[in-house]
Design an enzyme around this catalytic site. Structure first.
Site, short mmCIF file in Angstrom:
data_model
loop_
_atom_site.label_atom_id
_atom_site.label_comp_id
_atom_site.label_asym_id
_atom_site.label_seq_id
_atom_site.Cartn_x
_atom_site.Cartn_y
_atom_site.Cartn_z
N ASP A 1 4.72 0.48 11.95
CA ASP A 1 3.44 -0.55 11.40
C ASP A 1 3.43 -1.75 11.62
OD1 ASP A 1 2.50 2.00 10.28
OD2 ASP A 1 3.17 1.45 8.37
N ARG B 1 -8.65 -0.73 4.38
CA ARG B 1 -7.71 0.49 3.94
C ARG B 1 -6.43 -0.17 3.46
NH1 ARG B 1 -6.41 4.46 7.69
NH2 ARG B 1 -4.74 4.80 6.02
N CYS C 1 -5.38 13.20 13.49
CA CYS C 1 -5.79 11.78 13.32
C CYS C 1 -5.64 10.85 14.34
CB CYS C 1 -5.10 11.37 12.02
SG CYS C 1 -3.57 10.45 12.25
N ARG D 1 0.55 14.16 13.48
CA ARG D 1 1.07 14.06 12.02
C ARG D 1 1.01 15.36 11.22
NH1 ARG D 1 -1.22 8.03 10.12
NH2 ARG D 1 0.78 8.19 8.78
N LYS E 1 0.83 -1.21 0.04
CA LYS E 1 -0.02 0.07 0.03
C LYS E 1 1.06 1.14 -0.09
CE LYS E 1 -1.82 1.69 4.18
NZ LYS E 1 -1.23 3.04 4.19
N ASN E 2 1.81 1.15 0.97
CA ASN E 2 2.63 2.50 1.16
C ASN E 2 3.58 2.97 -0.10
OD1 ASN E 2 1.37 3.11 3.35
ND2 ASN E 2 3.22 2.58 4.69
C1 UD1 Z 1 4.38 6.84 6.52
C2 UD1 Z 1 3.38 5.38 6.37
C3 UD1 Z 1 2.89 5.12 7.55
C4 UD1 Z 1 3.76 4.77 8.65
C5 UD1 Z 1 4.72 6.11 8.83
C6 UD1 Z 1 6.04 5.45 9.56
C7 UD1 Z 1 2.57 6.03 4.06
C8 UD1 Z 1 1.22 6.49 3.19
N1 UD1 Z 1 2.48 5.73 5.50
O1 UD1 Z 1 3.35 7.62 6.92
O2 UD1 Z 1 2.23 3.76 7.17
O3 UD1 Z 1 3.37 4.32 9.81
O4 UD1 Z 1 5.27 6.53 7.47
O5 UD1 Z 1 6.80 4.69 9.15
O6 UD1 Z 1 3.71 5.79 3.57
N2 UD1 Z 1 6.40 14.74 10.94
C9 UD1 Z 1 6.53 15.91 11.28
N3 UD1 Z 1 6.65 16.68 10.19
C10 UD1 Z 1 6.47 16.15 8.97
C11 UD1 Z 1 6.07 14.91 8.73
C12 UD1 Z 1 6.45 14.12 9.84
O7 UD1 Z 1 6.72 16.17 12.59
O8 UD1 Z 1 6.40 17.41 8.16
C13 UD1 Z 1 6.74 13.56 12.08
C14 UD1 Z 1 5.28 12.51 12.30
O9 UD1 Z 1 4.38 13.40 13.23
C15 UD1 Z 1 5.74 11.29 12.90
C16 UD1 Z 1 7.23 11.09 12.20
O10 UD1 Z 1 7.50 12.42 11.64
O11 UD1 Z 1 5.95 11.39 14.37
C17 UD1 Z 1 7.13 10.32 10.93
O12 UD1 Z 1 6.09 10.35 10.38
P1 UD1 Z 1 6.05 10.01 8.58
O13 UD1 Z 1 7.18 9.37 8.33
O14 UD1 Z 1 5.95 11.33 7.91
O15 UD1 Z 1 4.56 9.30 8.55
P2 UD1 Z 1 3.85 9.10 7.33
O16 UD1 Z 1 4.74 9.55 6.22
O17 UD1 Z 1 2.68 9.99 7.27
#
Ligand code: UD1
Length: 419
Positions: A305, A397, A117, A122, A22-23
């Site tokens: 995950d 999902r 969420c 996030r 999915k990711n």
């Molecule tokens: C992706 C995955 C999700 C997985 C996660 C961590 C997808 C579609 N989803 O989510 O399944 O659980 O990686 O491996 O690929 N953060 C910030 N600022 C930002 C971006 C992130 O503070 O601009 C923080 C987030 O709150 C979190 C951490 O960074 O604490 C990691 O998040 P991130 O890797 O961005 O998760 P996703 O990409 O949303």
């Protein structure tokens, strides 16, 4: 509303075919926004989030030329709308992935801010910081983030933390920027690598793929290509945990064991006999699992995950264990539900202490996120009596035909509809 009803049925035995990740599929679909030519994707998992992404892209004017099982041909030459609306973003936060490619190709983009969420706040500040460094004007109006840039410029960006979709957004944007972009502290998750590999097939110039420093030399345009989505390491890990809990011998086909080292090592530590080939994993389990400590971290360490699934395995293990979640705040929603099934888990802050029990007992449970729901399915496979899982749209999902795949190896699991 649909529910799953599960009854323990002893050991699981047989073969399961793993779906595409999915990711990886979600950013790959969004990469179609970078070219006027057609992107052909295979091994696409048939999931609700994939459908949502399809809807999102079609709402922007994309044409889906082929929509076969596991196969998409998508063409974005007629994009006439550069906005991702709230009603889609609120159901799938990964909608933010249209921001970078849309801006890079069409000079502007608007995405509804995802808001809070279930698993934490996030934020998307890193996505925005990077785009700003590349010359984008950014404003936040009426709950939408609006970005604009006639032509993005290459930039040197050091990300404050490892973010998967943040890296993907900036990587896609940089492929069409003017000059060189260096992304430091980039995520190295296999799904990021899969996206980078596809972008290279589309004509992008990317060095350092699979490392935390990506160097992207912008090109004038990208072209179409054909790409097969990498296997889903989280789906595979979930089924391995299922077998570690029920016992039995199961072979996962079309898997990618090389992307799952941390999880496979933990399963061995729990007492499972694991064998791997290039694209298969066999698990053989003939004892109650031993408790294992887990700490979630960015790849290649243990993935967040898989945290909920290891928590439930620990819940029925011999001994006690500690699970520490360092990626997301508030990712323990499965704990109260598992405790209602007889688990002994106490959670405080980002740490859970689990005292293994011999038996869980089935009841009606529900969870508010995808992997938490998966942990409840695993609990149902070993609990006494019947377990009913509500709100299974979370599971849909991210898991393709979970009841059929588990049913094929001997689980008693049925989808029922409420009238
Ligand atoms: C992706 C995955 C999700 C997985 C996660 C961590 C997808 C579609 N989803 O989510 O399944 O659980 O990686 O491996 O690929 N953060 C910030 N600022 C930002 C971006 C992130 O503070 O601009 C923080 C987030 O709150 C979190 C951490 O960074 O604490 C990691 O998040 P991130 O890797 O961005 O998760 P996703 O990409 O949303």
């Amino acid at each position: 509303m649909e529910k799953l009803k599960i009854r323990a049925n002893g050991a699981l035995n047989g073969e399961i075919t793993i779906s595409g990740a999915k990711n990886a599929a979600l950013p790959l679909l969004c990469a179609s926004l970078l070219t006027r030519e057609t992107l052909h994707l295979t091994n696409v998992p048939m999931l609700r989030d994939v459908k949502t992404t399809q809807k999102l892209l079609q709402g922007m004017g994309a044409r889906v030329l082929t929509d076969n099982v596991h196969e998409f041909e998508i063409n974005c030459s007629n994009i006439n709308h550069t906005c991702a609306p709230y009603d889609l973003v609120k159901t799938m936060r990964a909608s933010i992935l249209v921001l970078g490619p849309t801006l890079a190709h069409f000079g502007e983009a608007q995405v509804s801010l995802p808001g809070g969420c279930a698993i934490g706040s996030r934020p998307v500040d890193q996505h925005l910081k990077g785009l700003e460094a590349m010359g984008a004007d950014i404003s936040i109006e009426h709950g939408y983030v609006k970005v604009r840039a006639q032509q993005l410029q290459g930039a040197h960006i050091v990300m404050d933390m490892v973010t998967v979709t943040g890296t993907e957004n900036l990587l896609m944007a940089a492929t069409l920027a003017n000059g060189t972009t260096i992304l430091e502290n980039a995520a190295i998750e296999p799904e990021v690598t899969d996206l980078a590999d596809c972008l290279v097939k589309m004509g992008a110039n990317i060095q350092g793929i699979g490392t935390p420093t990506l160097t992207i030399q912008g090109v004038d345009k990208l072209h179409g290509c054909s790409h097969s989505v990498v296997p889903d390491r989280i789906e595979a890990g979930t089924f391995l945990c299922a077998v570690a809990m029920t016992g039995g011998k199961v072979v996962l086909k079309k898997a990618a064991p090389k992307t799952m080292q941390a999880v496979l090592e933990k399963l061995s530590e729990a007492g499972a006999i694991i064998e791997v080939g290039d694209d298969w994993i066999a698990i053989d389990m003939h004892q109650r699992p031993k408790a294992v400590d887990v700490r979630t971290l960015p790849y290649p360490a243990f993935p967040t995950d898989m945290q909920a699934q290891f928590m439930v395995m620990n819940a029925i293990a011999t001994g006690s264990s500690k699970v520490v979640e360092t990626i997301f705040e508030n990712r323990f929603m499965h704990v109260p539900e598992l405790n209602r099934m007889g688990a002994q888990i106490s959670a405080e802050g980002n740490t859970a202490i689990i005292q293994g029990v011999e038996q869980l007992s089935g009841t009606t449970v529900m969870a508010t996120d995808l992997r938490a729901s998966a942990s409840l399915v695993l609990a149902g496979l070993v609990a006494s009596g019947e377990t009913t899982i509500e709100r299974i749209y979370h599971l849909d999902r991210g898991y393709e035909n979970i009841e059929q795949k588990l049913g094929d190896v001997g689980a008693i699991i049925e989808r029922v509809h409420d009238h």
